[in-house]
Enzyme design. Structure first.
Site, PDB file in Angstrom:
ATOM      1  CE  LYS A  88       2.698 -10.589   6.736  1.00  0.00           C
ATOM      2  NZ  LYS A  88       2.666 -11.249   8.030  1.00  0.00           N
ATOM      3  CD  GLU A 110      10.680 -11.508   8.709  1.00  0.00           C
ATOM      4  OE1 GLU A 110      11.561 -10.671   9.015  1.00  0.00           O
ATOM      5  OE2 GLU A 110       9.533 -11.403   9.098  1.00  0.00           O
ATOM      6  CB  SER A 369      -5.121 -10.992   6.421  1.00  0.00           C
ATOM      7  OG  SER A 369      -5.070 -12.254   5.702  1.00  0.00           O
TER       8      SER A 369
HETATM    9  C1  PLP Z   1      -2.293 -12.211   3.422  1.00  0.00           C
HETATM   10  C2  PLP Z   1      -1.796 -12.647   4.632  1.00  0.00           C
HETATM   11  N1  PLP Z   1      -2.276 -12.964   5.781  1.00  0.00           N
HETATM   12  C3  PLP Z   1      -1.683 -13.130   6.802  1.00  0.00           C
HETATM   13  C4  PLP Z   1      -0.596 -13.468   6.858  1.00  0.00           C
HETATM   14  C5  PLP Z   1       0.219 -14.214   8.139  1.00  0.00           C
HETATM   15  O1  PLP Z   1       0.684 -13.282   8.902  1.00  0.00           O
HETATM   16  P1  PLP Z   1       0.206 -12.736  10.094  1.00  0.00           P
HETATM   17  O2  PLP Z   1      -0.157 -14.005  11.001  1.00  0.00           O
HETATM   18  O3  PLP Z   1       1.513 -11.789  10.755  1.00  0.00           O
HETATM   19  O4  PLP Z   1      -0.758 -11.712   9.825  1.00  0.00           O
HETATM   20  C6  PLP Z   1       0.453 -13.367   5.769  1.00  0.00           C
HETATM   21  C7  PLP Z   1       1.778 -13.454   5.770  1.00  0.00           C
HETATM   22  O5  PLP Z   1       2.444 -13.320   4.795  1.00  0.00           O
HETATM   23  C8  PLP Z   1      -0.205 -12.932   4.495  1.00  0.00           C
HETATM   24  O6  PLP Z   1       0.462 -12.270   3.488  1.00  0.00           O
END
Ligand code: PLP
Ligand code: PLP
Lengths: 387, 259, 387, 259
Positions: A88, A110, A369
């Protein structure tokens, strides 16, 4: 992945569905972004901040023990090591620098569980921007520590009491508030969603993941991997890593939470300023997503993903909550990495499909992620409740 | 059926400032009686909200009303069915979010509206750039598409919206969602800007919560839209007579002292 | 900083004060370490793992807003971005690789709040080593989430019910248990303390912090900074960064918790296998340290620090709990980095001394040893209790 | 006063297996009466623990005793003062951790021990490499320094320890801290290894908890040390008569059936 058309369309998806009051801001943002993104000074600063503040590049880790167990060659792009614990930060660094460049001194955002809120508060603090974060009241209670974290970072957290009082409503509320303060305030949206230029801009700010990973995989002699797998909430981490491999032969796989699977279980619709795939009832009322992981608890998907699904360039699969806990434990125990529940969805799919949907011996790049520290209390409660 | 725009132009030509109250369809079982009461009290047209789960342009009052209506099982179909009970001569304008129509089918939605006696639609998240498909569907069914103009809308865009809007132009008095009363009222300026580029009737809405506000807005525009304040009356338990009293007070304020 | 003498002495401090049963293991470890550390294959692997798994190098961030506020030029070495959230990972990566090299298949470790325990469990999981962590019973309750984290990582956590049931006793207990399993088990000590070769070995494994920082500061044109400041519990993060600057003109400053200030308030003594400075009563009974931050809650200091203090090469100052919360909030709000309570001690000293003990315009390198996520719940409780 | 070692060699020469019970100084107000009871029951020497806050080489029993003694205000001084009340002819050996002596002062500690009639010291965290200063202090005060040999100690190191230890060599039967009873007993091997390189009396300790274990250990060594099991008796509330009974049972087991 290519740029959207002038209306912000990726094929049949995207566009700009906002109150007229916000159109000027969307147009201003679009031109400010285009200009900044073509300005080496801006790009250099964005990259410098990611490097010197956010800890980029994040490494690619060869998951040796898990690879052996699964009979594939598994690599993880370590967004869990980025500042604030997930990808993020890439997006918010970009957007806050852009906010400054646009001469605005305040951001709103948000947040669901709080990851994007904490990231935004972080990037805002660094630049001395004011920051207000809208968060569903239910989530402010469930994630009260993240509320405190944002407050520590100097942000104001506003509980949203409308609707289901979760992420979906927090987006609505942020949009509403943006209408009232659009002059001096940028809405720092947290994923590849919302009205044009957000889905595109956020993907561009996240594409550093894919660009880094492409080079790193090359250095590791895997060019390209057979599969690139990422979890998908709105889809920003997936878009970011896919961006590096869209022009390669790699299979691109997005994993949604089964309780919010906009591709597998949704249909075209318009929400939060975009046309995309949404889960909705027969009258077009948006349904609430239900997932173990707050970050995937979103009833839609970014429009570019809807497009990639439609043209068949990427595939999207749902994973149920029950598989996610196992996957989280598996990666923790085998590799010493506690993944975020969101990321654990991607792990779960890989673990399930290795030797089936993923042929033995395949090389697989997982976008890890985020880190699981934020989820540990919840996981413990769930495991205790189950046992 | 005469087109919405010709009806509203007719009102203006007759020197009458239009009063357009807003009702949330399906909010109470007898909601159509509220509409009738409003017409009885002098409403010139009625906006009928079709509830949507995610009303991005609405403040807390109309949000609450939408959720309540949805919880009661309200749908586009049920609203249209209810409208069969309604006998009124004033134009009806649907107000909802684009997904409701998109999911129902644009063509099918427009046809449905027409069949229910609705001659216009306000879709606050549908901008002129995205409206082609919807407008094409409406054209076949004599449904006017009303666009909004906001205080932030720049002149060149006002020109486009002025050219695109049908029935009337909805001039937002404030940078706010429905019910918003804070911030400076910019209705007069917005109306003036629309009039510079278009002859369409221009009504002021957003933040018209009192008879005084309505009178002031009517002085500089062709009409006023009253939403949240009226919906609040109904959320507070008011019935047809309260609605009638409420609307009458606005009517009187707009029309000025009779005496 | 130089190597200790053959008895493991840094000047008057260090040595090896262990049960005879452990002497062979200490000697074996010493020679295994010396051999490994001179073997480019080992060093390469250690560095590769730090790079590809743990996210090194960590960046140096110029804290621009805080610099301006304080009238100095403040930089932070970002160990908070290392995997598991602190510098502790550097040491455990080294020690677990060494464990494997020595043909042992199990590690034990002590932990206070859980940082070193989590790091050890992490590194052990990566290699498939068994792992048992000793943790004072009081701490297992206070830090139950970290207990769960270790368990997720496959480790066994043993609550220590002896003595004060905190870190000091966890070390005692780990030593006792090591006696019983020394054949197949390595004791993975968490700081620059304990019997030779631990203080030296851990410093060497942590010196990557200083080596990186030296180069990074050079790249930033600050060669060397006027001051290098780090918090000191046992002293591993301080030793790690000092190692890069000991031969420079930089003032080296270690910040201890006032309630465990072994330099300011201690005297020479022997504990946990080493001779060093300890807080103790008039009969040589070791006192319990008391600090807001679990990681500084240690009644001693690593022997090399005692030596650096004695010869005047480094200075050590205490900081009280009350200043630490303010410093944590300051860094969070001004720079978007929530520091660990431990690291916040160093921030607090810098904030207090800027313009006083630190002349205006000085360049200061802060070792940001860890991130504050682990402390957020505690900080919230304390701030609420106070207000 | 004869040196510790000459006394213990004397015992061995007389064919007597030494029985050395351990008491925690200051554990109870009348702890010296326990010592006397043990001597009465046939102890040949007594180990007197000086409590330390961080007893790294001790298991739970002696840890608990140390904490209790410390909580009661026990210090090296108080123990030595208590010893003035003790009248016994058997040698006394202090057992504590290095920091207690270091902090008190090495010279001062050794003098204090001597003045209190203590003729030896066991310091389990003081290895031969670090012992020079302590031994020099002891030499001036006729205090013997007893070193331990563990099952893990390699032959060359046993040679060094055998040469360094005074009074006796403390052969640990197990890779364990005091009270540890798990793991294989290696006392016999350790004693044999010490005897290969030294003529010093060699006693087995660590994990001698029952008369049977004591008998077996005595068969292969010059004596046995009984610690945790005895301290447990006192922690359980046992007084002088229980101590006497306990020690007597060990004495009898070691000496074999009288009949
Ligand atoms: C660690 C992590 N992975 C994935 C996501 C999902 O978001 P996005 O699909 O935009 O990567 C989030 C959202 O808060 C997150 O914190
Ligand atoms: C973040 C952090 N900093 C500092 C310390 C203190 O340890 P050391 O002095 O060995 O660096 C700890 C110990 O847990 C820690 O977690």
């Amino acid at each position: 992945m290519s740029s959207p058309d002038s209306r912000g369309r990726f094929g049949n998806f995207g566009g700009r569905f906002v109150p007229e009051a916000l159109m000027p801001a969307c147009l201003e943002l679009e031109s400010a972004f285009v200009e900044a993104w073509n300005d080496p000074t801006f790009v250099d600063e964005y990259q410098r901040v990611l490097r010197e503040f956010a800890g980029r590049p994040t490494p690619v880790t060869h998951l040796e023990r898990l690879s052996e167990r699964l009979g594939i060659n598994l690599y993880a792009k370590r967004e869990d090591l980025a500042h604030t614990g997930s990808h993020k930060i890439n997006n918010v660094i970009g957007q806050t620098l852009l906010t400054q460049r646009m001469g605005k001194h305040r951001v709103i955002a948000e947040t669901g569980a709080g990851q994007h809120g904490v990231a935004t508060a972080t990037a805002a603090a660094r630049l001395g921007l004011e920051c207000t974060v809208y968060m569903g009241e239910v989530d402010t209670v469930r994630q009260s520590l993240n509320v405190f974290r944002m407050e520590l970072l100097g942000a104001t957290v506003v509980p949203v009491t409308a609707g289901s009082r979760t992420l979906k409503d927090a987006v609505n509320e942020a949009m509403r508030e943006w209408v009232a303060c659009v002059d001096d305030t940028h809405y720092c949206l947290g994923s590849v969603m919302g009205p044009h230029p957000f889905p595109w801009m956020v993907r561009e700010f996240q594409s550093i993941i894919g660009r880094e990973a492409l080079g790193q995989m090359r250095d590791l002699g895997v060019d390209p991997p057979d599969l690139v797998v990422a979890c998908v909430g709105g889809g920003s981490n997936a878009a970011g890593i896919f961006a590096g491999f869209a022009n390669s032969s790699a299979r691109l796989v997005g994993i949604e939470a089964a309780g919010g699977a906009a591709v597998a279980g949704g249909s075209p619709g318009v929400l939060h300023g975009m046309q995309s795939l949404l889960i909705q009832d027969e009258f077009g009322q948006i349904e609430e997503a239900h997932s173990i992981s707050a970050g995937l608890d979103y009833p839609g998907i970014g429009p570019e993903h809807a497009h990639l699904a439609e043209i068949g360039r990427a595939e999207y699969h749902p994973i149920g909550d029950e598989d996610v806990l196992d996957a989280l434990a598996l990666l923790s125990e085998m590799e010493g990495i506690i993944p975020a529940l969101e990321s654990a969805h991607a792990v779960a799919w890989i673990a399930r499909e290795a030797g089936h949907g993923i042929p033995k011996g395949s090389s697989v790049l997982l976008n890890l992620s985020g880190r699981g520290d934020k989820d540990v209390a919840q996981v413990r409660a769930m495991l205790r409740g189950e046992s | 059926m005469k087109s919405l725009e010709s009806q509203l132009r007719g009102l203006r030509d007759a020197g009458r400032k239009a009063l357009v109250p807003y009702f949330m369809g399906g909010l109470t079982p007898d909601w159509t009686r509220h509409v009738e009461a409003a017409v009885h009290a002098g409403a010139d047209a009625v906006e009928i909200g079709v509830p949507f789960s995610d009303p991005m342009m609405d403040g807390v009052v109309i949000q609450g009303a939408a959720l309540r209506a949805l919880a009661a099982g309200t749908t586009l179909d049920s609203i249209c069915a209810d409208l069969e009970r309604l006998s009124t001569s004033v134009p009806l304008v649907a107000m909802t979010y684009y997904n409701v129509f998109l999911h129902y089918g644009l063509e099918r939605s427009a046809g449905k509206l027409q069949a229910s006696g609705i001659s216009g639609a306000i879709v606050p998240d549908l901008t002129i750039e995205e409206a082609d498909g919807w407008r094409a569907a409406c054209r076949d069914h004599d449904v006017a598409t009303v666009f909004l103009v906001a205080p932030s809308t720049p002149p060149d865009r006002i020109r486009l919206i002025g050219a695109a809007t049908e029935g009337f132009a909805y001039a937002s008095a404030r940078m706010a969602v429905t019910g918003g009363s804070s911030g400076e009222g910019a209705g007069e300026r917005v109306v003036r800007q629309v009039r510079d580029v278009s002859t369409v009737p221009t009504y002021i809405g957003i933040g018209i919560g009192t008879p005084d506000q309505a009178r002031a807005a009517a002085l500089v525009s062709d009409g006023v839209i009253v939403g949240s304040a009226l919906v609040q009356v109904i959320l507070d338990g008011g019935g047809a007579s309260e609605v009638e009293g409420f609307v009458r007070s606005f009517r009187e304020a707009i029309d000025g002292p009779r005496a």
